[in-house]
Motif scaffolding. Structure first.
Motif, PDB file in Angstrom:
ATOM      1  N   PHE A 232      -5.939   9.185   3.748  1.00 18.57           N
ATOM      2  CA  PHE A 232      -4.945   8.258   3.212  1.00 18.57           C
ATOM      3  C   PHE A 232      -5.628   6.989   2.707  1.00 18.57           C
ATOM      4  O   PHE A 232      -5.313   6.474   1.623  1.00 18.57           O
ATOM      5  CB  PHE A 232      -3.922   7.933   4.309  1.00 18.57           C
ATOM      6  CG  PHE A 232      -2.750   7.156   3.815  1.00 18.57           C
ATOM      7  CD1 PHE A 232      -1.805   7.750   2.982  1.00 18.57           C
ATOM      8  CD2 PHE A 232      -2.580   5.819   4.159  1.00 18.57           C
ATOM      9  CE1 PHE A 232      -0.716   7.023   2.512  1.00 18.57           C
ATOM     10  CE2 PHE A 232      -1.498   5.093   3.692  1.00 18.57           C
ATOM     11  CZ  PHE A 232      -0.569   5.705   2.871  1.00 18.57           C
ATOM     12  N   ALA A 233      -6.604   6.515   3.497  1.00 19.28           N
ATOM     13  CA  ALA A 233      -7.357   5.329   3.088  1.00 19.28           C
ATOM     14  C   ALA A 233      -8.091   5.607   1.776  1.00 19.28           C
ATOM     15  O   ALA A 233      -8.155   4.737   0.890  1.00 19.28           O
ATOM     16  CB  ALA A 233      -8.343   4.935   4.182  1.00 19.28           C
ATOM     17  N   ALA A 234      -8.643   6.786   1.632  1.00 13.90           N
ATOM     18  CA  ALA A 234      -9.354   7.162   0.409  1.00 13.90           C
ATOM     19  C   ALA A 234      -8.430   7.046  -0.800  1.00 13.90           C
ATOM     20  O   ALA A 234      -8.795   6.490  -1.842  1.00 13.90           O
ATOM     21  CB  ALA A 234      -9.889   8.588   0.536  1.00 13.90           C
ATOM     22  N   THR A 235      -7.201   7.536  -0.631  1.00 16.05           N
ATOM     23  CA  THR A 235      -6.229   7.473  -1.718  1.00 16.05           C
ATOM     24  C   THR A 235      -5.896   6.024  -2.064  1.00 16.05           C
ATOM     25  O   THR A 235      -5.799   5.651  -3.237  1.00 16.05           O
ATOM     26  CB  THR A 235      -4.942   8.221  -1.307  1.00 16.05           C
ATOM     27  OG1 THR A 235      -5.320   9.500  -0.806  1.00 16.05           O
ATOM     28  CG2 THR A 235      -3.996   8.374  -2.462  1.00 16.05           C
ATOM     29  N   CYS A 236      -5.732   5.196  -1.034  1.00 15.91           N
ATOM     30  CA  CYS A 236      -5.405   3.784  -1.271  1.00 15.91           C
ATOM     31  C   CYS A 236      -6.539   3.088  -2.012  1.00 15.91           C
ATOM     32  O   CYS A 236      -6.308   2.341  -2.971  1.00 15.91           O
ATOM     33  CB  CYS A 236      -5.137   3.071   0.055  1.00 15.91           C
ATOM     34  SG  CYS A 236      -3.675   3.683   0.880  1.00 15.91           S
ATOM     35  N   VAL A 237      -7.786   3.334  -1.555  1.00 13.20           N
ATOM     36  CA  VAL A 237      -8.941   2.698  -2.200  1.00 13.20           C
ATOM     37  C   VAL A 237      -9.032   3.162  -3.656  1.00 13.20           C
ATOM     38  O   VAL A 237      -9.258   2.359  -4.570  1.00 13.20           O
ATOM     39  CB  VAL A 237     -10.242   3.026  -1.438  1.00 13.20           C
ATOM     40  CG1 VAL A 237     -11.462   2.527  -2.218  1.00 13.20           C
ATOM     41  CG2 VAL A 237     -10.214   2.409  -0.050  1.00 13.20           C
ATOM     42  N   ALA A 238      -8.819   4.451  -3.865  1.00  8.92           N
ATOM     43  CA  ALA A 238      -8.885   4.989  -5.224  1.00  8.92           C
ATOM     44  C   ALA A 238      -7.829   4.341  -6.112  1.00  8.92           C
ATOM     45  O   ALA A 238      -8.083   4.034  -7.283  1.00  8.92           O
ATOM     46  CB  ALA A 238      -8.708   6.505  -5.185  1.00  8.92           C
TER      47      ALA A 238
END
Lengths: 370, 465
Positions: A232-238
């Protein structure tokens, strides 16, 4: 008296347990039970969601089957929990998705993946099966704006449904105590949830396959949960990269979104895989057959999401990218859409139950006695 | 009959706390050990399944015990509850040994927790098992089996070959067949005979038909009977058993702790004729609950009814069955099949005798009756707030006192006064040595673990020589 047979059985069980109390040290359920003498449906929904299904009490109990008192708290509470997910689901019309949940979620996933595959093929048949490289490679197949809107809408919709369900659950279990939710309680509950404090049989371990404390679900759940958070964090950062920095996916192997996503994806696959195996090996004595498909399909969906993401990462520079992206996006969309109508709900209800437990622990005496 | 090919160093009869402590300690001392448990696996462990704590002396507070409990204080408590019916030398020895048990039993994997809700009075003296007695037993079985102790379930010993205080072999049934097993030493840890109704009837007559057995249906006293028939000296009053008043609706066997009722002190107790028969408020409940089994056993048809009103409903621990409720005393009498006129008269007489006082449910208060026979000395409050409630109660038998005499080595003593050469006893089967009458919470487990550990160790030593 009670809404369902499972609730009536849970009431009978809590009456037995409340007269005994030997399991008081195992988890939060029994101290919470001791604050009550009468078990209304809301109380039982609360207690059932407080139960982490560790199984210790079943083997510690002198009255479990074949004793005539027939006390099986883990299994009975598993049934009550599953019923509570459906009872508070929103919109109510969709609560029927909880019955035969395995089939419903599988169909949703299949349909979602087929739609992506077909959509990509129809949108641009030649691009679909050729390799793409460089920034914006994914968006040749599906424009970013379409992706953002579709997933944004699905995510917001899921959040709204989950929130309303959670609010209904809280209100119903709050009928007698009217507990104000404070930051302190939320923090305590977050701590207990983050550590899975009550999935350890009070320190003596949990049972899965039999009377020995052989359970390693704490480890697998940590991998799953924190893997999910990393993804989920990866998606937010992206998303920040895209809108804030104007940097378009796919990102390099050593970029933050990919690092977060790959570690998270591995955690998700390993953790959910471990949970799946544990579930398959779980002794029937501790398992509620009716809700088994819901549990299995949920971990399977998490594995599919993590696994398809990792596979996409590995083969994103090949002509397989199109189909793999379709499958990954199909899995993620299905996961979002079905979230409020499956096992995912357990996390929210258990968190709410932990908040209530923290609140009750701070107030001496019987809870909600009127 | 099949002859067991294997010869064991130590044969343990029974499968509870005492038996497992004996098996583990014998095995740790290097002996080969066979445990024969008459019950099926689920019901293994006799009455240990229903226990929750152990009374062990300790000189300072621990993580789970709130303060010290000295040997001297333990001895004073034992002396008080037994009224002196104890073997002082053996009892003091046991208490001294109990100090080490706290560590030893933990070394076998058993975990403790602070005292349970509603048992604060035991928080300093008694060590509570995390998860209760069955959890403790499961741990002991796991430890025993991992050490190589062999355990058979549904294996009931039916005969013992004993000559002049020397054990040779035991005959047991298992899986519909009869087997014989030889061992160099024998440990009897098979409990009392409280589940043997015909045996109880020898002393209690037909009244025993109305007794409920709180624990294991497998404590039939078979081993005890065989030992006494083979010249082992008996100890303890054979006619006596520990009996409390439990819910009459409880099953005949194995209802355990959840059928107990802690509300006698808050109401009155009448027999089937609707009449009171004893001072319900004589002393605090922990000091009086154990006399009520005998009191009810002395009433017609061995049944009585605790009657109280709405003001007392939440003053005591909940129990398995809900109380019988009615809007009036007459209606309650109807529910209980008591004579309504008599019950009303009893209640009216009681209410009229109640003197005003300051009610305190946790201490000896000054709420009492005056001019009433029998009196109610404390917690006497008018029964007048509807709805009215009743619990039917019967004698619930916990354990029996008859046993085999042993010395400090847990070695059996023969009727001649000589010690047995290779026979040991531990647990309820020899509890009468230190507990001639009465009871203090957790003492049964002290006896079981202390003498179990010694019996195993000595039996192993015996087998080696």
């Amino acid at each position: 008296m009670h809404g369902t047979n499972a609730l009536a059985e849970a009431d009978r069980m809590m009456t037995v347990c409340n007269s005994c109390r030997y399991c008081e040290g195992l988890c939060a359920v029994f101290p919470a039970m001791e604050k009550r003498r009468i078990f209304a449906d809301g109380d039982l929904d609360y207690l059932a969601n407080l139960c982490h299904g560790c199984g210790a009490c079943y083997y510690d109990c002198q009255f479990s089957p074949p004793h005539e008192f027939n006390v099986d708290v883990p299994r009975t509470f598993a049934r009550v929990r599953a019923e509570s997910y459906a009872r508070y689901a929103w919109p109510g019309a969709l609560s029927s998705l909880f019955a035969r949940n395995g089939r419903a979620v599988s169909i949703a996933a299949a349909v979602s993946m087929i739609l992506f595959l077909a959509g990509f093929a129809l949108f641009d048949g030649r691009s679909f099966l050729s390799s793409h490289e460089g920034a914006g490679a994914f968006y040749v197949l599906m424009p970013h704006v379409a992706m953002a809107w579709l997933f944004g809408a699905a995510f917001v919709g899921a959040l709204a449904a989950l929130w309303v369900g959670l609010a209904k659950f809280w209100r119903y279990t709050d009928e007698r105590s009217k507990m104000p939710v404070t930051a302190g309680l939320l923090l305590q509950a977050a701590r207990d949830a983050a550590r899975l404090r009550y999935l350890d049989g009070g320190g003596s371990g949990c049972m899965n396959e039999g009377e020995r404390p052989d359970d390693r679900r704490v480890l697998f759940h940590h991998f799953t949960f924190y893997g999910f958070l990393l993804c989920f964090a990866a998606t937010c950062v992206a998303t920040l990269y895209h809108y804030g920095l104007g940097r378009e996916a796919p990102y390099a192997w050593d970029s933050l979104p990919v690092l977060l996503g790959s570690v998270g994806g591995v955690g998700l696959v390993f953790g959910a895989g471990g949970l799946l195996v544990a579930k398959l090996r779980r002794t029937p004595e501790l398992q509620e057959q009716e809700t088994r498909s819901m549990d299995l399909v949920f971990v399977a969906m998490l594995m599919l999401t993590g696994g398809s993401g990792l596979t996409l990462l590995v083969f994103r520079a090949t002509p397989a990218m199109g189909p793999l992206l379709a499958i990954h996006l199909g899995a993620v969309l299905a996961l979002f859409v079905t979230m409020p109508y499956g096992k995912f709900v357990h996390g929210l209800f258990r968190f709410a139950a932990l908040v209530r437990y923290a609140g009750e622990a701070a107030t001496p005496g019987e809870a909600g006695s009127s | 009959m099949s002859e067991s090919r294997k010869q064991y160093d130590v044969l343990v009869a029974g499968g509870g706390n005492a038996a497992l402590c004996a098996a583990i300690s014998a095995r740790r001392a290097g002996a080969s050990v066979l445990v024969l448990e008459a019950a099926p696996k689920f019901f293994r462990g006799g009455n240990s399944r229903h226990t929750r704590n152990m009374r062990l002396a300790h000189d300072s507070a621990t993580k789970t015990l709130t303060g010290p409990y000295t040997e001297e204080e333990f001895w004073d408590d034992l002396l008080r509850v037994t009224g002196g019916k104890t073997d002082e030398d053996l009892a003091r020895f046991m208490i001294r040994e109990s100090k080490e048990m706290l560590n030893w039993i933990a070394e076998q994997g058993v975990r403790f927790q602070p005292s349970l809700g509603g048992t604060l009075s035991l928080g300093r003296t008694n060590s509570f098992f995390l998860g209760g007695g069955r959890a403790m037993l499961n741990t002991l079985y796991r430890t025993a089996e991992s050490l190589g102790v062999e355990v058979h379930y549904e294996a009931e010993i039916v005969a013992l070959k004993i000559e002049d205080g020397h054990f040779h072999a035991a005959t047991f049934t298992e899986g519909g067949r009869t087997h014989s097993v030889h061992a160099a030493a024998f440990v009897a840890a098979a409990g009392g005979f409280e589940a043997n109704i015909p045996w109880l009837k020898e002393y209690w007559g037909d009244a025993a038909e109305n007794f409920l057995i709180r624990g294991s249906p497998y404590n039939r006293g078979t081993i005890l009977k065989l030992l006494l028939a083979n010249g082992v000296q008996e100890v303890g009053d054979p006619t006596q058993c520990h009996a409390v008043a439990i819910d009459a609706r409880a099953p005949r066997f194995d209802g355990g702790i959840i059928t107990r009722l802690d509300c006698v002190v808050f109401g009155i107790v009448v027999n089937k004729e609707g009449k009171r028969f004893y001072d319900e408020g004589e002393d605090v409940w922990p000091k009086r609950y154990a006399i009520w089994g005998r009191l009810v056993a002395g009433q017609p048809d061995q049944i009585a009814y605790i009657i109280f009103d709405a003001s007392s409903l939440t003053l005591f621990m909940p129990s398995l069955f809900p109380p019988i409720a009615a809007p009036t005393i007459r209606a309650l009498a109807g529910e209980l099949s008591l004579d309504p006129d008599v019950l009303e008269e009893t209640i009216a007489g009681f209410n009229a005798a109640v003197r005003p006082g300051f009610f305190n449910p946790t201490e000896l208060d000054d709420c009492r009756t005056e001019g009433l026979v029998p009196p109610k000395s404390h917690w006497a409050r008018r029964i007048g707030t509807a709805p009215f409630y009743a619990y039917p109660v019967r004698p619930g038998i916990t354990f029996t006192y008859l046993g085999t005499r042993v010395n400090r080595d847990a070695r059996m003593v023969m009727r001649s006064g000589a010690t047995a050469s290779n026979m040991f006893a531990a647990g309820e089967i020899m509890a009468g040595n230190v507990l001639g009458r009465g009871y203090a919470a957790g003492v049964g487990m002290t006896i079981g673990s202390v003498f179990g550990r010694i019996a195993g160790r000595e039996a192993a030593r015996n087998a080696r020589n």
